[in-house]
Design a protein around this motif. Structure first.
Motif, PDB file in Angstrom:
ATOM      1  N   LEU A  91       0.866  -1.177   0.000  1.00  0.00           N
ATOM      2  CA  LEU A  91       0.000   0.000   0.000  1.00  0.00           C
ATOM      3  C   LEU A  91       0.901   1.225   0.000  1.00  0.00           C
ATOM      4  CD1 LEU A  91      -2.828   1.353   0.327  1.00  0.00           C
ATOM      5  CD2 LEU A  91      -2.434   1.257   2.792  1.00  0.00           C
ATOM      6  N   ALA A  92       0.681   2.149  -0.940  1.00  0.00           N
ATOM      7  CA  ALA A  92       1.486   3.371  -1.023  1.00  0.00           C
ATOM      8  C   ALA A  92       0.570   4.577  -0.947  1.00  0.00           C
ATOM      9  CB  ALA A  92       2.277   3.402  -2.326  1.00  0.00           C
ATOM     10  N   VAL A  95       5.115   3.824   2.198  1.00  0.00           N
ATOM     11  CA  VAL A  95       4.793   2.514   1.638  1.00  0.00           C
ATOM     12  C   VAL A  95       4.715   1.496   2.767  1.00  0.00           C
ATOM     13  CG1 VAL A  95       5.440   0.724   0.002  1.00  0.00           C
ATOM     14  CG2 VAL A  95       5.989   3.097  -0.508  1.00  0.00           C
ATOM     15  N   LYS A  96       3.659   0.743   2.776  1.00  0.00           N
ATOM     16  CA  LYS A  96       3.451  -0.306   3.779  1.00  0.00           C
ATOM     17  C   LYS A  96       3.459  -1.663   3.087  1.00  0.00           C
ATOM     18  CE  LYS A  96       2.118  -2.057   7.837  1.00  0.00           C
ATOM     19  NZ  LYS A  96       2.984  -2.014   9.032  1.00  0.00           N
ATOM     20  N   ILE A  97       4.369  -2.537   3.525  1.00  0.00           N
ATOM     21  CA  ILE A  97       4.397  -3.901   3.000  1.00  0.00           C
ATOM     22  C   ILE A  97       3.396  -4.723   3.798  1.00  0.00           C
ATOM     23  CG2 ILE A  97       5.826  -5.943   2.585  1.00  0.00           C
ATOM     24  CD1 ILE A  97       8.268  -4.067   2.546  1.00  0.00           C
ATOM     25  N   ALA A 142       4.110   0.402  -6.669  1.00  0.00           N
ATOM     26  CA  ALA A 142       2.945   0.947  -5.972  1.00  0.00           C
ATOM     27  C   ALA A 142       3.073   2.452  -5.794  1.00  0.00           C
ATOM     28  CB  ALA A 142       2.778   0.258  -4.616  1.00  0.00           C
ATOM     29  N   ALA A 143       4.280   2.909  -5.419  1.00  0.00           N
ATOM     30  CA  ALA A 143       4.502   4.340  -5.212  1.00  0.00           C
ATOM     31  C   ALA A 143       4.355   5.124  -6.509  1.00  0.00           C
ATOM     32  CB  ALA A 143       5.878   4.579  -4.604  1.00  0.00           C
ATOM     33  N   THR A 144       4.760   4.536  -7.622  1.00  0.00           N
ATOM     34  CA  THR A 144       4.578   5.186  -8.923  1.00  0.00           C
ATOM     35  C   THR A 144       3.103   5.462  -9.189  1.00  0.00           C
ATOM     36  OG1 THR A 144       6.583   4.251  -9.899  1.00  0.00           O
ATOM     37  CG2 THR A 144       4.819   4.859 -11.415  1.00  0.00           C
ATOM     38  N   LEU A 145       2.261   4.465  -8.935  1.00  0.00           N
ATOM     39  CA  LEU A 145       0.824   4.649  -9.142  1.00  0.00           C
ATOM     40  C   LEU A 145       0.258   5.695  -8.188  1.00  0.00           C
ATOM     41  CD1 LEU A 145      -0.342   0.946  -9.645  1.00  0.00           C
ATOM     42  CD2 LEU A 145      -0.105   2.714 -11.401  1.00  0.00           C
TER      43      LEU A 145
END
Length: 227
Positions: A49-50, A107-109, A123-126
């Motif tokens: 989750l980003a 960012v959460k793994i 994820a961060a790109t999106l």
């Protein structure tokens, strides 16, 4: 991992993929209403989750003050991940458009199964696209490693733990510029080009996946605004 066959005689991996085949990627944008941008991404069984906040006026980060909290023992890995993500996106975000401003990426793994850094980047790109932050290109990241003489792309945890040298690459696909390159062990330079090619091809494949996620999100958003 002794005795575990990571690649069959027919060229298939433990999860049924071919050597260059990506794990299944599923993603959604705008999943966290309180942030300026957010995204949830699954890359195989790795789930991230980003969220993005900003750009907003620059303020001194808490870790740079004299009252810094003591980090828990064993937090070096997450510190390295944070540094790598910072370096990666500094190469992609058009920071010159935001003088004296900062953009916060969290960012959460949620679930680990290999390629954590790569999935974080994707994820961060999106999430950055969702926040409307201008970038030179998507940043797409993937791992690669040799099993005997065969390069594998987009490693799961079992493959990462196989003992061979693995490479993590973050790429701006249209220009071919590398945002970050990291290796976890030594590799003879004669083999580097082959491994790099496998990772770059995988990153370019991921860029198409991310682009389709963005396109689908824009379609859904246009329908909502029309209604």
């Amino acid at each position: 991992m002794a005795g575990l066959e990571l690649l069959s005689d027919q060229g298939y991996r433990l999860d049924g993929r071919k050597a260059s085949e990506l794990r299944k990627v599923q993603a959604r944008m705008s999943v966290f209403a309180q942030a300026d941008g957010s995204a949830y991404l699954e890359q195989g069984n790795t789930k991230e989750l980003a969220v993005v906040y900003g750009p907003h006026e620059y303020s001194m980060a808490t870790f740079s003050t004299a009252e810094r909290k003591r980090r828990p023992h064993g937090d070096r890995k997450s510190s390295e991940m944070s540094l790598h993500l910072k370096q990666t996106f500094e190469a992609a975000v058009l920071t010159e458009l935001y003088p004296r401003s900062q953009i916060d990426i969290y960012v959460k793994i949620l679930q680990e199964d290999g390629g954590n850094y790569s999935a974080c980047v994707n994820a961060a790109t999106l999430a950055l696209v969702d926040a409307g932050i201008p970038m030179r290109d998507y940043v797409c990241a993937c791992t690669a490693a040799f099993v005997e003489d065969t390069p594998l792309a987009d490693l799961c945890h079992v493959e990462e733990s196989g003992g061979g040298t693995s490479l993590s690459l973050a790429l701006l696909p249209r220009s071919g510029n590398i945002a970050l390159l990291q290796m976890d062990a030594h590799l003879h330079q004669d083999h580097l080009d082959t491994l790099m090619e496998a990772a770059m091809t995988a990153c370019k494949g991921l860029s198409k996946v991310l682009d389709s996620v963005v396109s689908q999100h824009l379609k859904e958003f246009s329908v909502l605004t029309r209604d």
